[in-house]
Design a protein around this motif. Structure first.
Motif, PDB file in Angstrom:
ATOM      1  N   ILE A 122       0.596  -0.940   0.062  1.00  0.00           N
ATOM      2  CA  ILE A 122      -0.101   0.125  -0.066  1.00  0.00           C
ATOM      3  C   ILE A 122       0.602   1.356  -0.057  1.00  0.00           C
ATOM      4  CG2 ILE A 122      -1.783   1.459   1.289  1.00  0.00           C
ATOM      5  CD1 ILE A 122      -2.875  -1.537   2.223  1.00  0.00           C
ATOM      6  N   THR A 123       2.155   1.333   0.772  1.00  0.00           N
ATOM      7  CA  THR A 123       2.604   2.485   0.889  1.00  0.00           C
ATOM      8  C   THR A 123       4.010   2.348  -0.037  1.00  0.00           C
ATOM      9  OG1 THR A 123       4.007   1.380   2.609  1.00  0.00           O
ATOM     10  CG2 THR A 123       2.110   2.747   3.274  1.00  0.00           C
ATOM     11  N   ALA A 124       4.190   1.459  -0.896  1.00  0.00           N
ATOM     12  CA  ALA A 124       5.281   1.247  -2.136  1.00  0.00           C
ATOM     13  C   ALA A 124       5.098   2.259  -2.949  1.00  0.00           C
ATOM     14  CB  ALA A 124       5.220  -0.193  -2.566  1.00  0.00           C
ATOM     15  N   ASP A 125       6.150   2.864  -3.556  1.00  0.00           N
ATOM     16  CA  ASP A 125       6.111   3.759  -4.560  1.00  0.00           C
ATOM     17  C   ASP A 125       5.718   3.082  -5.986  1.00  0.00           C
ATOM     18  OD1 ASP A 125       7.180   5.495  -2.846  1.00  0.00           O
ATOM     19  OD2 ASP A 125       9.423   5.325  -3.562  1.00  0.00           O
ATOM     20  N   ASP A 126       6.108   1.833  -6.173  1.00  0.00           N
ATOM     21  CA  ASP A 126       5.526   1.238  -7.294  1.00  0.00           C
ATOM     22  C   ASP A 126       4.992  -0.225  -7.074  1.00  0.00           C
ATOM     23  OD1 ASP A 126       5.215   0.240  -9.881  1.00  0.00           O
ATOM     24  OD2 ASP A 126       7.203  -0.219 -10.358  1.00  0.00           O
ATOM     25  N   PRO A 127       3.750  -0.257  -6.385  1.00  0.00           N
ATOM     26  CA  PRO A 127       3.168  -1.224  -6.094  1.00  0.00           C
ATOM     27  C   PRO A 127       2.740  -2.315  -7.152  1.00  0.00           C
ATOM     28  CG  PRO A 127       1.367   0.580  -6.178  1.00  0.00           C
ATOM     29  CD  PRO A 127       2.736   1.058  -6.357  1.00  0.00           C
ATOM     30  N   ILE A 128       2.529  -1.837  -8.438  1.00  0.00           N
ATOM     31  CA  ILE A 128       2.446  -2.926  -9.376  1.00  0.00           C
ATOM     32  C   ILE A 128       3.668  -3.631  -9.793  1.00  0.00           C
ATOM     33  CG2 ILE A 128       1.907  -3.197 -11.935  1.00  0.00           C
ATOM     34  CD1 ILE A 128      -0.043  -0.833 -11.807  1.00  0.00           C
ATOM     35  N   GLY A 129       4.813  -3.009  -9.939  1.00  0.00           N
ATOM     36  CA  GLY A 129       6.159  -3.479 -10.117  1.00  0.00           C
ATOM     37  C   GLY A 129       6.671  -4.574  -8.803  1.00  0.00           C
ATOM     38  N   LEU A 130       6.269  -4.043  -7.575  1.00  0.00           N
ATOM     39  CA  LEU A 130       6.625  -4.869  -6.472  1.00  0.00           C
ATOM     40  C   LEU A 130       5.498  -6.342  -6.509  1.00  0.00           C
ATOM     41  CD1 LEU A 130       8.211  -5.519  -3.866  1.00  0.00           C
ATOM     42  CD2 LEU A 130       6.585  -3.831  -2.847  1.00  0.00           C
ATOM     43  N   ALA A 131       4.393  -5.951  -6.900  1.00  0.00           N
ATOM     44  CA  ALA A 131       3.487  -6.991  -7.000  1.00  0.00           C
ATOM     45  C   ALA A 131       4.022  -8.153  -8.166  1.00  0.00           C
ATOM     46  CB  ALA A 131       2.074  -6.817  -7.410  1.00  0.00           C
ATOM     47  N   LYS A 132       4.341  -7.612  -9.169  1.00  0.00           N
ATOM     48  CA  LYS A 132       5.019  -8.801 -10.223  1.00  0.00           C
ATOM     49  C   LYS A 132       6.076  -9.340  -9.891  1.00  0.00           C
ATOM     50  CE  LYS A 132       3.074  -5.914 -14.240  1.00  0.00           C
ATOM     51  NZ  LYS A 132       3.297  -5.283 -15.329  1.00  0.00           N
ATOM     52  N   GLU A 133       6.957  -8.570  -9.161  1.00  0.00           N
ATOM     53  CA  GLU A 133       8.264  -9.163  -8.493  1.00  0.00           C
ATOM     54  C   GLU A 133       7.810 -10.194  -7.407  1.00  0.00           C
ATOM     55  OE1 GLU A 133      12.386  -8.036  -6.443  1.00  0.00           O
ATOM     56  OE2 GLU A 133      10.909  -6.462  -6.857  1.00  0.00           O
ATOM     57  N   ALA A 134       6.859 -10.102  -6.604  1.00  0.00           N
ATOM     58  CA  ALA A 134       6.525 -10.961  -5.461  1.00  0.00           C
ATOM     59  C   ALA A 134       6.019 -12.085  -6.119  1.00  0.00           C
ATOM     60  CB  ALA A 134       5.345 -10.298  -4.785  1.00  0.00           C
ATOM     61  N   VAL A 135       5.360 -11.912  -7.120  1.00  0.00           N
ATOM     62  CA  VAL A 135       4.594 -13.157  -7.673  1.00  0.00           C
ATOM     63  C   VAL A 135       5.681 -13.915  -8.414  1.00  0.00           C
ATOM     64  CG1 VAL A 135       3.082 -14.072  -9.648  1.00  0.00           C
ATOM     65  CG2 VAL A 135       2.294 -12.076  -8.004  1.00  0.00           C
ATOM     66  N   LYS A 157       9.858  -0.489   1.677  1.00  0.00           N
ATOM     67  CA  LYS A 157      10.203   0.843   2.350  1.00  0.00           C
ATOM     68  C   LYS A 157      11.666   1.079   1.696  1.00  0.00           C
ATOM     69  CE  LYS A 157       8.796  -0.996   7.031  1.00  0.00           C
ATOM     70  NZ  LYS A 157       9.089  -1.636   8.139  1.00  0.00           N
ATOM     71  N   SER A 158      12.472   0.406   1.113  1.00  0.00           N
ATOM     72  CA  SER A 158      13.622   0.658   0.518  1.00  0.00           C
ATOM     73  C   SER A 158      14.024   1.874  -0.549  1.00  0.00           C
ATOM     74  CB  SER A 158      14.370  -0.464  -0.093  1.00  0.00           C
ATOM     75  OG  SER A 158      13.868  -1.170  -1.067  1.00  0.00           O
ATOM     76  N   PRO A 159      12.823   1.909  -1.533  1.00  0.00           N
ATOM     77  CA  PRO A 159      12.931   2.933  -2.588  1.00  0.00           C
ATOM     78  C   PRO A 159      13.036   4.343  -2.048  1.00  0.00           C
ATOM     79  CG  PRO A 159      11.374   1.107  -3.251  1.00  0.00           C
ATOM     80  CD  PRO A 159      11.653   0.910  -1.868  1.00  0.00           C
ATOM     81  N   THR A 160      11.808   4.600  -0.901  1.00  0.00           N
ATOM     82  CA  THR A 160      11.704   5.921  -0.527  1.00  0.00           C
ATOM     83  C   THR A 160      13.036   6.490   0.127  1.00  0.00           C
ATOM     84  OG1 THR A 160       9.536   5.347   0.043  1.00  0.00           O
ATOM     85  CG2 THR A 160      10.360   7.215   1.273  1.00  0.00           C
ATOM     86  N   ALA A 161      13.782   5.509   1.012  1.00  0.00           N
ATOM     87  CA  ALA A 161      14.894   5.636   1.323  1.00  0.00           C
ATOM     88  C   ALA A 161      15.979   6.109   0.715  1.00  0.00           C
ATOM     89  CB  ALA A 161      15.394   4.459   2.430  1.00  0.00           C
ATOM     90  N   GLU A 162      16.056   5.323  -0.675  1.00  0.00           N
ATOM     91  CA  GLU A 162      17.098   5.656  -1.598  1.00  0.00           C
ATOM     92  C   GLU A 162      16.855   6.986  -2.049  1.00  0.00           C
ATOM     93  OE1 GLU A 162      16.534   2.453  -4.220  1.00  0.00           O
ATOM     94  OE2 GLU A 162      17.405   0.760  -2.909  1.00  0.00           O
ATOM     95  N   ARG A 205       7.634 -10.682   4.662  1.00  0.00           N
ATOM     96  CA  ARG A 205       8.606  -9.716   5.036  1.00  0.00           C
ATOM     97  C   ARG A 205       9.504  -9.188   3.965  1.00  0.00           C
ATOM     98  NH1 ARG A 205       6.076  -8.682   9.123  1.00  0.00           N
ATOM     99  NH2 ARG A 205       5.741 -10.035  10.708  1.00  0.00           N
ATOM    100  N   GLU A 206       9.769 -10.066   3.040  1.00  0.00           N
ATOM    101  CA  GLU A 206      10.647  -9.266   1.737  1.00  0.00           C
ATOM    102  C   GLU A 206      10.068  -8.207   1.392  1.00  0.00           C
ATOM    103  OE1 GLU A 206      13.374 -13.349   0.703  1.00  0.00           O
ATOM    104  OE2 GLU A 206      11.159 -13.270   0.055  1.00  0.00           O
ATOM    105  N   VAL A 207       8.590  -8.533   1.065  1.00  0.00           N
ATOM    106  CA  VAL A 207       7.871  -7.267   0.526  1.00  0.00           C
ATOM    107  C   VAL A 207       7.820  -6.105   1.192  1.00  0.00           C
ATOM    108  CG1 VAL A 207       5.628  -6.804  -0.497  1.00  0.00           C
ATOM    109  CG2 VAL A 207       6.328  -9.014  -1.144  1.00  0.00           C
ATOM    110  N   GLU A 208       7.686  -6.400   2.407  1.00  0.00           N
ATOM    111  CA  GLU A 208       7.724  -5.115   3.511  1.00  0.00           C
ATOM    112  C   GLU A 208       9.153  -4.384   3.441  1.00  0.00           C
ATOM    113  OE1 GLU A 208       6.854  -6.751   7.279  1.00  0.00           O
ATOM    114  OE2 GLU A 208       4.633  -6.703   6.891  1.00  0.00           O
ATOM    115  N   ARG A 209      10.166  -5.319   3.309  1.00  0.00           N
ATOM    116  CA  ARG A 209      11.651  -4.596   3.223  1.00  0.00           C
ATOM    117  C   ARG A 209      11.555  -3.840   1.697  1.00  0.00           C
ATOM    118  NH1 ARG A 209      13.198  -9.248   5.797  1.00  0.00           N
ATOM    119  NH2 ARG A 209      13.908 -10.039   3.894  1.00  0.00           N
ATOM    120  N   LYS A 210      11.195  -4.377   0.652  1.00  0.00           N
ATOM    121  CA  LYS A 210      11.285  -3.809  -0.426  1.00  0.00           C
ATOM    122  C   LYS A 210      10.447  -2.411  -0.819  1.00  0.00           C
ATOM    123  CE  LYS A 210      13.082  -7.707  -3.367  1.00  0.00           C
ATOM    124  NZ  LYS A 210      14.176  -6.905  -3.727  1.00  0.00           N
TER     125      LYS A 210
END
Length: 293
Positions: free
Chosen positions: A199-212, A226-231, A219-224
């Motif tokens: 929900i808070t990811a910058d690119d939820p569609i890209g993250l969803a495709k990667e997760a699938v 958060k990381s783009p915002t930090a970068e 936990r891995e999805v949660e870390r990913k």
């Protein structure tokens, strides 16, 4: 012009209706209710406004087999048909009605209730929420229908359905995800835990495709997520000195809500207040505080 449903509290609109809805995931381990009468199956019609449109054929056939062996344990809830004399309309139990047709039953046990159109739809939504095979997105949409169409709050829905408010709030947030991510959730390629983390990811569609594609854990999805915002934070951001009053206010707010609070005041231009949460439970707490303002 169609009349909008009355906005009301629990009253008869939710708590009393709950007593009539008794859904069985199967025909076993269920305490039967006593029917008021038996009605020929050809005199019963489904509700055209029933929000549930898909009925799994295999599950219907399994229920039909059970009905052939044991009969219909739980009676249908019906009302007199609003436009056809000597006919009845299903309020709750369309799945049993369909399975009974497959089982070639001639009559069905029923409980007859005097419900208006608004109450019929409300019961249909409640019935769907109670079903064991409802996916998280369908459940979230049902909660949203109860709130938008009938004016129920999250607290009232949680109370009537014996759910926690955080459970309902977490599911409702899934409706903010892009359609493509919702589709992954709907067909079971993502769990509700995966989807909430996006929900808070910058690119939820890209993250969803990667997760699938990679089979990422929650936990891995949660870390990913958060990381783009930090970068994206500037590495050499100039340090702005805050006055003692601002720092004291940050400390007071942080102690009050149990989360890190950062105040960036820019004089006449205004400023920002940033709340930092550590997990989804803290995010839910922030949402609760904001919705009570």
């Amino acid at each position: 012009m169609s009349k909008k449903p009355e906005r009301r509290g629990l009253g008869r609109g939710l708590s009393a209706l709950m007593a009539d809805v008794n859904i069985e995931p199967n025909q076993d381990n269920t305490v039967p209710r006593r029917p008021e009468s038996f009605i020929p199956i050809e005199k019963i019609e489904p509700n055209p406004e029933q929000p549930r449109r898909h009925f799994d054929e295999q599950a219907l056939q399994e229920l039909a087999d059970s009905i052939r062996e044991k009969g219909v344990i739980q009676p249908l809830i019906v009302r007199a048909h609003p436009s056809k004399s000597d006919m009845y309309e299903i309020v709750a139990g369309e799945r049993r009605w369909r399975a009974s047709q497959l089982a070639q039953l001639h009559e069905l046990p029923v409980i007859i209730r005097d419900f208006n159109d608004t109450e019929v739809l409300e019961v249909a939504i409640i019935e769907n929420i109670q079903r064991a095979d409802l996916n998280p997105l369908e459940e979230a949409l049902s909660y949203r229908q109860l709130m938008d169409r009938f004016g129920h709050t999250q607290e009232k829905v949680a109370e009537a359905l014996s759910k926690s408010r955080s459970h309902i709030a977490n599911l409702l947030r899934l409706l903010n995800l892009p359609d493509e991510v919702q589709e992954y959730l709907r067909d079971g390629r993502l769990t509700a835990g995966h989807a909430r983390a996006m929900i808070t990811a910058d690119d939820p569609i890209g993250l969803a495709k990667e997760a699938v594609s990679k089979g990422l854990s929650v936990r891995e999805v949660e870390r990913k997520a958060k990381s783009p915002t930090a970068e994206k934070k500037p590495k050499n951001r100039p340090v702005i000195e805050k006055d003692a009053d601002t720092r004291a206010l940050e400390a007071d707010l942080s102690a009050t809500i149990g989360m890190k609070v950062e105040i960036n005041h820019r004089g006449e231009e205004g400023g920002t207040v940033v709340l930092s949460y550590k997990d989804l439970e803290q995010l839910d707490a922030i949402c609760q505080m904001l919705t009570k303002l």
